[in-house]
Design a protein around this motif. Structure first.
Motif, mmCIF file in Angstrom:
data_model
loop_
_atom_site.group_PDB
_atom_site.id
_atom_site.type_symbol
_atom_site.label_atom_id
_atom_site.label_comp_id
_atom_site.label_asym_id
_atom_site.label_seq_id
_atom_site.Cartn_x
_atom_site.Cartn_y
_atom_site.Cartn_z
ATOM 1 N N ALA A 36 0.833 -1.205 0.000
ATOM 2 C CA ALA A 36 0.000 0.000 0.000
ATOM 3 C C ALA A 36 0.861 1.245 0.000
ATOM 4 O O ALA A 36 2.040 1.214 0.348
ATOM 5 C CB ALA A 36 -0.925 -0.009 1.225
ATOM 6 N N ILE A 37 0.246 2.342 -0.410
ATOM 7 C CA ILE A 37 0.873 3.658 -0.277
ATOM 8 C C ILE A 37 0.416 4.240 1.045
ATOM 9 O O ILE A 37 -0.790 4.328 1.320
ATOM 10 C CB ILE A 37 0.484 4.600 -1.424
ATOM 11 N N CYS A 38 1.368 4.638 1.876
ATOM 12 C CA CYS A 38 1.076 5.229 3.182
ATOM 13 C C CYS A 38 1.168 6.745 3.095
ATOM 14 O O CYS A 38 1.916 7.292 2.269
ATOM 15 C CB CYS A 38 2.081 4.701 4.208
ATOM 16 N N GLY A 39 0.452 7.432 3.976
ATOM 17 C CA GLY A 39 0.545 8.887 4.019
ATOM 18 C C GLY A 39 1.964 9.372 4.225
ATOM 19 O O GLY A 39 2.372 10.403 3.677
ATOM 20 N N LYS A 379 -7.630 13.181 -5.081
ATOM 21 C CA LYS A 379 -8.523 13.179 -6.232
ATOM 22 C C LYS A 379 -9.310 11.881 -6.288
ATOM 23 O O LYS A 379 -8.940 10.874 -5.693
ATOM 24 C CB LYS A 379 -7.706 13.333 -7.519
ATOM 25 N N ASP A 380 -10.415 11.916 -7.017
ATOM 26 C CA ASP A 380 -11.199 10.712 -7.272
ATOM 27 C C ASP A 380 -11.617 10.025 -5.970
ATOM 28 O O ASP A 380 -11.743 8.810 -5.904
ATOM 29 C CB ASP A 380 -10.394 9.752 -8.159
ATOM 30 N N GLY A 381 -11.809 10.826 -4.905
ATOM 31 C CA GLY A 381 -12.226 10.259 -3.621
ATOM 32 C C GLY A 381 -11.206 9.348 -2.979
ATOM 33 O O GLY A 381 -11.552 8.498 -2.153
ATOM 34 N N CYS A 382 -9.930 9.530 -3.325
ATOM 35 C CA CYS A 382 -8.901 8.590 -2.873
ATOM 36 C C CYS A 382 -8.623 8.716 -1.381
ATOM 37 O O CYS A 382 -8.312 9.795 -0.878
ATOM 38 C CB CYS A 382 -7.611 8.828 -3.654
ATOM 39 N N VAL A 383 -8.719 7.596 -0.662
ATOM 40 C CA VAL A 383 -8.385 7.525 0.753
ATOM 41 C C VAL A 383 -7.217 6.565 0.984
ATOM 42 O O VAL A 383 -6.288 6.874 1.734
ATOM 43 C CB VAL A 383 -9.603 7.097 1.599
ATOM 44 N N LYS A 384 -7.229 5.400 0.323
ATOM 45 C CA LYS A 384 -6.153 4.420 0.498
ATOM 46 C C LYS A 384 -5.974 3.623 -0.782
ATOM 47 O O LYS A 384 -6.945 3.181 -1.391
ATOM 48 C CB LYS A 384 -6.479 3.470 1.657
ATOM 49 N N VAL A 385 -4.695 3.470 -1.179
ATOM 50 C CA VAL A 385 -4.336 2.724 -2.382
ATOM 51 C C VAL A 385 -3.673 1.408 -1.983
ATOM 52 O O VAL A 385 -2.725 1.398 -1.186
ATOM 53 C CB VAL A 385 -3.359 3.531 -3.263
ATOM 54 N N VAL A 386 -4.158 0.304 -2.556
ATOM 55 C CA VAL A 386 -3.573 -1.018 -2.307
ATOM 56 C C VAL A 386 -3.243 -1.673 -3.646
ATOM 57 O O VAL A 386 -4.027 -1.637 -4.589
ATOM 58 C CB VAL A 386 -4.537 -1.920 -1.511
ATOM 59 N N PHE A 387 -2.041 -2.257 -3.703
ATOM 60 C CA PHE A 387 -1.609 -3.023 -4.865
ATOM 61 C C PHE A 387 -1.587 -4.508 -4.522
ATOM 62 O O PHE A 387 -1.237 -4.901 -3.412
ATOM 63 C CB PHE A 387 -0.185 -2.626 -5.288
ATOM 64 N N HIS A 388 -1.953 -5.337 -5.506
ATOM 65 C CA HIS A 388 -1.788 -6.789 -5.407
ATOM 66 C C HIS A 388 -0.905 -7.225 -6.577
ATOM 67 O O HIS A 388 -1.413 -7.720 -7.595
ATOM 68 C CB HIS A 388 -3.148 -7.490 -5.450
ATOM 69 N N PRO A 389 0.412 -7.032 -6.461
ATOM 70 C CA PRO A 389 1.285 -7.173 -7.627
ATOM 71 C C PRO A 389 1.540 -8.596 -8.100
ATOM 72 O O PRO A 389 2.015 -8.777 -9.221
ATOM 73 C CB PRO A 389 2.599 -6.516 -7.159
#
Length: 390
Positions: A36-39, A379-389
């Motif tokens: 994930a991307i953290c603050g 943007k786009d209501g973004c709160v938390k981004v998670v990747f499943h690579p």
């Protein structure tokens, strides 16, 4: 392998980099299944933390499957799913034995550099500058986990990645931020910021028994999630005087404890205080003291100021208010390992909402540079981004 790498302020790229290799008998290599991307990654993106070097692999919230182990390693075997705390722990030094895992005395390969900055070394961290050891992070397809026999946890059977991933950082960070407030039941707690850490702080304060949970935020999507998480009162800091509203809500008493979940990249808000903070930022500090200034002002006499938000350098604050009001300040990077067992049981009992804050998902790290910008700019209501690579 693919990895998200830092190349300068505002310049995050998806690069092809060498696969990690075992370097020590206590190492494991994992195939990253979720990250994930953290603050606090945004502090790196925005050039707020020193000692980053071009090509550094980012990311400190990740978990995955063990694919290789060091000689004689016995805690995990190939095929195990493990959760990896963001701080690296030796398990042998005095601080580790005290449970103060974020200030491990041996895991930071650049401990002398950290000591020159802070007085003493801090623990090594994944993907978070050479000041914290220069370890490659987990926003990658594979990652080397040093001292893997201490901090990482075997994923319990039946729990999917998205119910475990945030144990690596933001859930224990929110829990520790609330724990610092010594909540016994019935308190009024004011929380600045309803980003991912703030949302877990709200939930933690509710579990611990806080009666009024006052959240200071302005982004509509985050306000909605704050209410869902347990906030009893919302103050929009762009429209209202936060101090006066907290006094009103607490019938003039002030909040029993306040929690700064924002840190060095706070946005100055309403009124004269916001103007003063903006000027201080430009004239005396590379960081933004607005939230911390407000929190110190708003807490009641003999109250607690909890600071899970990240700061990296000097900051102008009102020591007169701290001394004259008899305040207690508690802060620090999170001692993740200390809380893993307790928090895992609470997740299994359904006490935490682990997935509502995930607004953006991707299976391709190549989406990372754009998603970093989306997260930073809300943007786009973004709160938390998670990747499943993988």
């Amino acid at each position: 392998m693919k990895a998200l790498c830092w190349h300068g302020k505002g310049d995050i790229r998806c690069d092809t980099v060498p696969d990690p290799k075992i370097e020590d008998a206590r190492d494991v290599i994992i195939k990253v299944t979720s990250c994930a991307i953290c603050g606090s990654d945004l502090h790196l993106m925005d050039g707020q933390m020193p000692t980053m070097e071009s090509g550094d692999v980012l990311g400190h919230e990740f978990m995955g499957e063990v694919v290789e182990v060091g000689t004689g390693f016995t805690k995990f075997k190939k095929g195990d799913r493990i959760v990896v705390p963001f701080n690296i722990n030796c398990g042998e030094c005095r601080q580790c034995k005290l449970g103060n895992y974020s200030v491990c005395q041996r895991s930071n390969r650049n401990g002398a550099m950290a000591a020159a900055q802070f007085g003493y070394t801090t623990a090594g961290l994944f993907g978070y500058s050479h000041l914290t050891g220069g370890y490659a992070g987990g926003q990658a397809e594979y990652v080397r986990v040093p001292m893997a026999d201490v901090a990482p946890m075997l994923a319990p059977e039946g729990m999917d990645d998205e119910h475990l991933l945030f144990l690596t950082d933001i859930l224990p960070t929110g829990w520790q931020g609330a724990e610092h407030c010594e909540i016994r039941g019935g308190e009024s707690i004011a929380i600045w910021g309803a980003g991912p850490v703030g949302l877990f702080t709200i939930q933690s304060a509710k579990i611990m028994g806080a009666e009024r949970i006052i959240v200071i935020e302005t982004v509509p999507e985050r306000i909605a999630l704050a209410r869902k998480s347990g906030a009893t009162d919302i103050i929009d800091f762009m429209k209202e005087d936060v101090f006066e509203r907290i006094k009103e809500i607490t019938k003039g008493e002030g909040a029993d404890a306040v929690i700064d979940c924002v840190g060095m990249e706070a946005t100055a808000g309403h009124g004269v205080a916001g103007i003063i903070s903006t000027l201080q930022e430009k004239l005396t500090s590379t960081e933004r003291p607005y939230v911390l200034m407000e929190a110190i002002k708003a807490v009641r006499p003999c109250g607690i100021v909890s600071i899970p938000g990240v700061y990296g350098g000097p900051l102008p604050i009102n020591m007169g208010s701290i001394v004259q009001k008899g305040l207690t300040l508690k802060s620090g990077q999170t001692h993740v390992k200390r809380y893993l067992e307790t928090l895992t049981k609470l997740i299994q009992a359904g006490r935490f909402d682990m997935t509502s804050m995930i607004t953006h998902r991707s299976t391709d790290l190549a989406d990372g540079p754009d998603l970093y910008k989306t997260f930073r700019d809300k943007k786009d209501g973004c709160v938390k981004v998670v990747f499943h690579p993988n």
